[in-house]
Write a protein that holds these residues in place. Structure first.
Motif, PDB file in Angstrom:
ATOM      1  N   ASN A 181     -16.798 -21.021  -0.050  1.00  0.00           N
ATOM      2  CA  ASN A 181     -18.072 -22.032  -0.599  1.00  0.00           C
ATOM      3  C   ASN A 181     -17.021 -23.261  -0.727  1.00  0.00           C
ATOM      4  OD1 ASN A 181     -19.883 -22.664  -0.318  1.00  0.00           O
ATOM      5  ND2 ASN A 181     -19.907 -22.991  -2.467  1.00  0.00           N
ATOM      6  N   PHE A 182     -16.900 -24.537  -0.482  1.00  0.00           N
ATOM      7  CA  PHE A 182     -16.686 -25.481  -1.031  1.00  0.00           C
ATOM      8  C   PHE A 182     -18.087 -26.399  -1.192  1.00  0.00           C
ATOM      9  CE2 PHE A 182     -15.254 -29.436   0.309  1.00  0.00           C
ATOM     10  CZ  PHE A 182     -14.676 -30.100  -0.554  1.00  0.00           C
ATOM     11  N   PHE A 200     -15.356 -39.336  -4.770  1.00  0.00           N
ATOM     12  CA  PHE A 200     -15.954 -38.607  -5.466  1.00  0.00           C
ATOM     13  C   PHE A 200     -15.512 -37.871  -6.257  1.00  0.00           C
ATOM     14  CE2 PHE A 200     -12.682 -36.577  -2.406  1.00  0.00           C
ATOM     15  CZ  PHE A 200     -11.947 -35.722  -3.044  1.00  0.00           C
ATOM     16  N   ASN A 201     -15.966 -37.121  -7.693  1.00  0.00           N
ATOM     17  CA  ASN A 201     -14.944 -36.872  -8.815  1.00  0.00           C
ATOM     18  C   ASN A 201     -14.402 -34.798  -9.210  1.00  0.00           C
ATOM     19  OD1 ASN A 201     -17.874 -36.197  -9.422  1.00  0.00           O
ATOM     20  ND2 ASN A 201     -16.790 -38.026 -10.982  1.00  0.00           N
ATOM     21  N   THR A 202     -15.827 -34.400  -8.345  1.00  0.00           N
ATOM     22  CA  THR A 202     -15.588 -33.112  -8.315  1.00  0.00           C
ATOM     23  C   THR A 202     -15.337 -31.973  -7.412  1.00  0.00           C
ATOM     24  OG1 THR A 202     -17.717 -33.845 -10.404  1.00  0.00           O
ATOM     25  CG2 THR A 202     -17.925 -31.192  -9.380  1.00  0.00           C
ATOM     26  N   VAL A 203     -14.833 -31.025  -6.974  1.00  0.00           N
ATOM     27  CA  VAL A 203     -15.094 -30.362  -5.874  1.00  0.00           C
ATOM     28  C   VAL A 203     -15.389 -28.367  -6.615  1.00  0.00           C
ATOM     29  CG1 VAL A 203     -13.626 -28.922  -5.302  1.00  0.00           C
ATOM     30  CG2 VAL A 203     -13.575 -31.064  -4.487  1.00  0.00           C
ATOM     31  N   ILE A 204     -16.026 -27.623  -6.315  1.00  0.00           N
ATOM     32  CA  ILE A 204     -16.788 -26.943  -6.175  1.00  0.00           C
ATOM     33  C   ILE A 204     -16.112 -26.213  -5.479  1.00  0.00           C
ATOM     34  CG2 ILE A 204     -18.991 -25.265  -7.096  1.00  0.00           C
ATOM     35  CD1 ILE A 204     -20.303 -28.250  -8.002  1.00  0.00           C
ATOM     36  N   LEU A 205     -15.385 -24.310  -5.859  1.00  0.00           N
ATOM     37  CA  LEU A 205     -15.146 -23.982  -5.123  1.00  0.00           C
ATOM     38  C   LEU A 205     -15.768 -22.491  -4.800  1.00  0.00           C
ATOM     39  CD1 LEU A 205     -11.688 -24.792  -4.347  1.00  0.00           C
ATOM     40  CD2 LEU A 205     -13.029 -25.266  -2.860  1.00  0.00           C
ATOM     41  N   GLY A 206     -16.159 -21.395  -4.550  1.00  0.00           N
ATOM     42  CA  GLY A 206     -16.370 -20.489  -4.767  1.00  0.00           C
ATOM     43  C   GLY A 206     -15.573 -18.966  -3.921  1.00  0.00           C
ATOM     44  N   GLU A 207     -15.559 -18.079  -4.780  1.00  0.00           N
ATOM     45  CA  GLU A 207     -14.706 -16.531  -4.074  1.00  0.00           C
ATOM     46  C   GLU A 207     -16.007 -15.541  -4.246  1.00  0.00           C
ATOM     47  OE1 GLU A 207     -10.806 -13.951  -5.001  1.00  0.00           O
ATOM     48  OE2 GLU A 207     -11.686 -15.888  -6.687  1.00  0.00           O
ATOM     49  N   SER A 208     -15.788 -14.594  -3.360  1.00  0.00           N
ATOM     50  CA  SER A 208     -16.136 -13.195  -3.365  1.00  0.00           C
ATOM     51  C   SER A 208     -15.000 -12.768  -3.757  1.00  0.00           C
ATOM     52  CB  SER A 208     -16.766 -13.129  -1.908  1.00  0.00           C
ATOM     53  OG  SER A 208     -17.269 -11.762  -1.355  1.00  0.00           O
ATOM     54  N   GLY A 209     -15.143 -11.652  -4.635  1.00  0.00           N
ATOM     55  CA  GLY A 209     -13.795 -11.069  -5.008  1.00  0.00           C
ATOM     56  C   GLY A 209     -13.475 -12.027  -6.417  1.00  0.00           C
ATOM     57  N   LYS A 210     -12.288 -11.165  -6.596  1.00  0.00           N
ATOM     58  CA  LYS A 210     -12.150 -11.579  -7.767  1.00  0.00           C
ATOM     59  C   LYS A 210     -10.089 -11.635  -7.573  1.00  0.00           C
ATOM     60  CE  LYS A 210     -15.366 -10.112 -11.129  1.00  0.00           C
ATOM     61  NZ  LYS A 210     -15.507  -9.724 -12.468  1.00  0.00           N
ATOM     62  N   LYS A 211      -9.722 -12.371  -6.504  1.00  0.00           N
ATOM     63  CA  LYS A 211      -8.317 -12.001  -6.717  1.00  0.00           C
ATOM     64  C   LYS A 211      -7.266 -13.697  -6.873  1.00  0.00           C
ATOM     65  CE  LYS A 211      -8.743  -8.093  -4.958  1.00  0.00           C
ATOM     66  NZ  LYS A 211      -8.679  -6.624  -5.870  1.00  0.00           N
ATOM     67  N   VAL A 212      -8.006 -14.289  -6.909  1.00  0.00           N
ATOM     68  CA  VAL A 212      -7.390 -15.711  -6.248  1.00  0.00           C
ATOM     69  C   VAL A 212      -6.853 -15.728  -7.848  1.00  0.00           C
ATOM     70  CG1 VAL A 212      -7.024 -18.548  -5.572  1.00  0.00           C
ATOM     71  CG2 VAL A 212      -8.587 -16.833  -4.561  1.00  0.00           C
ATOM     72  N   SER A 270     -23.577 -11.920  -4.761  1.00  0.00           N
ATOM     73  CA  SER A 270     -24.266 -11.612  -3.886  1.00  0.00           C
ATOM     74  C   SER A 270     -23.219 -11.170  -2.715  1.00  0.00           C
ATOM     75  CB  SER A 270     -24.718 -13.021  -3.479  1.00  0.00           C
ATOM     76  OG  SER A 270     -23.843 -14.147  -3.197  1.00  0.00           O
ATOM     77  N   ASN A 271     -24.180 -10.871  -1.583  1.00  0.00           N
ATOM     78  CA  ASN A 271     -23.105 -10.630  -0.679  1.00  0.00           C
ATOM     79  C   ASN A 271     -22.453 -11.670  -0.144  1.00  0.00           C
ATOM     80  OD1 ASN A 271     -23.796  -7.863  -0.884  1.00  0.00           O
ATOM     81  ND2 ASN A 271     -25.661  -8.658   0.282  1.00  0.00           N
ATOM     82  N   THR A 272     -22.389 -13.162  -0.050  1.00  0.00           N
ATOM     83  CA  THR A 272     -22.349 -13.798   0.241  1.00  0.00           C
ATOM     84  C   THR A 272     -21.223 -15.115  -0.635  1.00  0.00           C
ATOM     85  OG1 THR A 272     -23.941 -15.430  -0.177  1.00  0.00           O
ATOM     86  CG2 THR A 272     -24.151 -14.015   2.349  1.00  0.00           C
ATOM     87  N   GLY A 273     -21.330 -14.748  -1.467  1.00  0.00           N
ATOM     88  CA  GLY A 273     -20.733 -15.407  -2.777  1.00  0.00           C
ATOM     89  C   GLY A 273     -20.797 -16.525  -2.964  1.00  0.00           C
ATOM     90  N   LYS A 274     -21.890 -17.329  -1.678  1.00  0.00           N
ATOM     91  CA  LYS A 274     -22.253 -18.730  -2.069  1.00  0.00           C
ATOM     92  C   LYS A 274     -23.209 -19.670  -2.731  1.00  0.00           C
ATOM     93  CE  LYS A 274     -23.607 -22.298   1.911  1.00  0.00           C
ATOM     94  NZ  LYS A 274     -24.603 -22.733   3.224  1.00  0.00           N
ATOM     95  N   SER A 275     -22.871 -20.621  -3.422  1.00  0.00           N
ATOM     96  CA  SER A 275     -23.069 -21.044  -4.090  1.00  0.00           C
ATOM     97  C   SER A 275     -24.874 -22.106  -3.602  1.00  0.00           C
ATOM     98  CB  SER A 275     -22.665 -22.760  -5.058  1.00  0.00           C
ATOM     99  OG  SER A 275     -23.099 -22.804  -5.349  1.00  0.00           O
TER     100      SER A 275
END
Length: 479
Positions: free
Chosen positions: A154-155, A87-99, A25-30
């Motif tokens: 996204n977090f 909490f026990n789970t963190v979700i991260l989203g990235e726009s692109g493939k650089k990290v 997507s354009n935003t990369g947001k979950s």
């Protein structure tokens, strides 16, 4: 309560499998945030970050998460939940493939006493980070390394438990030639299913023949002795024992077409049923890589119908790639286990089997018609070099270089032909296996599959991958 958890579990399946595709997507947001926004119970899936604020490295406060930078920069964002939360789970989203390296730290003070919680490499479409049970007000998300300008956009944070966590299948392939009287079976308490692979092989007519390590044809006792070693080790444990009979040598697909054609298919089915019953197996697994024509798919579907009719009370398991699935609707229903091989697929950084590859493959299998409970998420207990050379290393061979979090191992070795090889090896670390196990539970999958059993460290080693699976199931359990 159970009804609510069942409903939330179904919703979670649909949303978790979308995580990887947010990069399209354009935003990369979950879209997981929207899924849980109506939940009244945080422990059942409320995104705890929905009311968080975000503090940039220069002290500015924002309402939305954003972590951008250049390859040479070490950047972070601080998440403020407003109060200490479980909490026990963190979700991260990235726009692109650089990290290529990120870390998570937690504290109950804004600018002091941060404790290391987590580290991994790629985010790409999305990465679910299983932390175990923690309680903090502040999280600090670092990007330590990237191959170019990065945008982590996204977090999300959750406290997710499951009453069914300990029901997750753990299905391990065991190479028959590795089975000896002194084989290390210490991992059996973490396993629910074993697929014995190889040594028994088909010919092009569908007859089953037994071969020793030197490819000499031998009698059935050579194989049955190995099966009996496994049965003795299993003892009174509740473990299903399944056989996989290797495909014919030679022009493989041509031979498979022959053994599944109208002339030979009944012989093939009869031989499998006889073999399964004579040796006391609980089922049969077929590793068909891969049907590549309409004819092969037609024959494969026909074979599976006949096999199910001939042994309706036995497990039918298939090792599959998640793409180009052409099973007929009625055939999908008779497949008990889909062992989805989510490895040997390289990404932008020449890493195989990263987390987003897993989610992508599971989504394809679901779109291909499988129910979540039929699916076993395939994980590698082996390495692949980042130059994509045809080399498969064992996780255990890197013992002196392993830690909980690192997936990229620098290791000089020789390839299968004896040639020097210096390219870094990519593995699935203890943490990566924990992340994938937690995802399988959250997504309501039937199980997790391992290729292959002999690649792990001894079970009493804290870096054993089987131990990581078992510990994650325990940590995820709501019981």
């Amino acid at each position: 309560m159970k009804k609510l958890q069942k409903i939330l579990s179904i919703v979670l399946v649909a949303i978790l499998v979308c995580l990887t595709f947010c990069s399209c997507s354009n935003t990369g947001k979950s879209i997981m945030t929207a899924t849980y926004s109506d939940s009244a119970n945080a422990s059942d899936g409320l995104n705890l970050a929905s009311s968080a604020t975000y503090i940039t490295q220069d002290g500015k406060t924002k309402k939305s998460f954003s972590l951008k930078g250049k390859a040479e920069e070490n950047k972070y964002v601080t998440v403020d939940f407003g109060d200490s939360v479980d909490f026990n789970t963190v979700i991260l989203g990235e726009s692109g493939k650089k990290v290529t390296l990120f870390e998570i730290y937690g504290s109950n003070e804004h600018d002091a006493n941060y404790q290391f919680l987590y580290q991994s490499d790629c985010i790409e479409g999305g990465h679910t980070c299983f932390l175990g049970d923690v309680k903090y007000r502040y999280l600090r998300i670092f990007v330590n390394q990237a191959s170019g300008k990065f945008n982590v956009n996204n977090f999300e944070a959750y406290y997710l438990k499951s009453e069914n966590a300990n029901d997750l299948r753990v299905n391990a392939y065991l190479v028959a030639e590795d089975i000896t009287e002194d084989y290390d079976f210490s991992c059996l308490d973490a396993i629910t299913d074993i697929i014995i692979f190889g040594t028994a092989k088909f010919d092009e007519k569908g007859n089953i023949k037994i071969y020793d390590r030197d490819s000499n044809e031998v009698d059935l006792h050579y194989y049955s002795d190995k099966v009996n070693i496994v049965k003795k080790a299993i003892g009174d444990r509740d473990i299903n024992l399944i056989c996989d009979i290797a495909m014919p040598y030679g022009e493989e697909n041509a031979y498979i077409i022959s053994m599944m054609n109208d002339e030979n298919v009944d012989n093939l089915v009869a031989n499998i049923v006889s073999f399964v019953n004579e040796l006391g197996f609980d089922g049969y697994d077929m590793d068909y890589e891969f049907p590549n024509s309409k004819l092969e798919w037609r024959q494969f579907n026909n074979f599976l119908r006949k096999l199910d009719k001939a042994m309706p009370d036995k497990i039918i398991s298939l090792a599959i790639a998640p793409w180009d699935l052409q099973f007929d609707d009625d055939v999908i229903k008779i497949i008990d286990r889909a062992e989805v091989m989510l490895y040997d697929m390289f990404t932008a950084h020449n890493y195989h089997s990263i987390f987003s590859t897993t989610v992508n493959g599971i989504d394809k299998a679901l779109k291909g018609g499988f129910d979540a409970k039929q699916i076993d998420l395939g994980v590698p207990f082996f390495s692949r070099p980042t130059n994509r050379h045809a080399y498969w290393g064992s996780y255990a061979q890197f013992e002196d270089s392993l830690d909980r979090y690192t997936n990229l191992v620098y290791y000089n070795d020789f390839d299968h032909d004896g040639n020097p090889m210096t390219a870094p090896q990519y593995i699935n670390s203890v943490q990566m296996i924990a992340d994938k196990t937690a995802f399988a539970i959250d997504a309501g999958l039937g199980g997790i599959m391992i290729w292959h059993m002999n690649c792990d460290l001894p079970y009493d080693n804290e870096l054993s991958l089987f131990r990581a699976i078992k510990d994650t199931k325990t940590d995820k359990s709501a019981m």
